[in-house]
Design a protein around this motif. Structure first.
Motif: not given
Length: 184
Positions: A128-134, A143-149
């Protein structure tokens, strides 16, 4: 009867020298006099006709020659490219005849194993530490919207359909000032 006598040669030379010195006299040229001075012989007419005929015959021939030279240059370039491609394909063919290359390709691409070998394919081997983070947002505006389009679309269409009144924008007329009190 009075006989006309020719002016002395000196007087005539003086008149001619005055004409050449006067710039206004040099500017005005009598075209008929100039063309009358040109004498064309039959030989000159025939030669000029031959020159014009040669121009009419040679101009299309020279144009065809230039076009053909351009086509030949383009075809030579195509032959050079094709020769390079043939050389690359022959190199690939020579590599494919090598048993070590075939063995390597079969193991890497197709995951083949030799008899008796055990092959393990690890799909997710990172912790988990080596996995690429967002990754962070590219900018503050995007930015990404917090709700579903899809829910946002349905909500927008529903609200537009249930609206009581529609306003049409008028061009050049300012909107009336909104009232601060409640409307009746």
């Amino acid at each position: 009867m009075a006989a006309k006598t020719a002016p002395p040669s000196g007087a005539r030379a003086g008149a001619t020298s005055r004409r050449t010195r006067d710039p206004a006299a040099r500017r005005s040229v009598d075209v008929r006099e100039w063309l009358g001075g040109i004498r064309l012989s039959g030989f000159m007419v025939i030669m000029m006709g031959l020159v014009v005929l040669a121009a009419f015959v040679l101009v299309p021939t020279i144009g065809t020659y230039v076009d053909q030279r351009q086509q030949i240059a383009a075809m030579e370039e195509a032959v050079t490219l094709t020769t390079d491609q043939v050389a690359d394909l022959e190199a690939q063919r020579d590599r494919s005849r090598d048993p070590a290359y075939i063995n390597t390709q079969a193991r890497e691409r197709l995951y083949y194993t030799k008899p008796g070998e055990v092959f393990y394919l690890v799909i997710d081997d990172l912790t988990a530490a080596q996995a690429p983070q967002e990754q962070a947002d590219v900018s503050a505006d995007v930015a990404q919207t917090p709700t579903d389009w899809m829910t946002q679309l349905v909500r927008s269409v529903t609200e537009a359909g249930l609206a009581q009144s529609a306003t049409t924008p008028t061009i050049g007329v300012p909107d009336p000032a909104p009232s601060s009190g409640p409307s009746p």
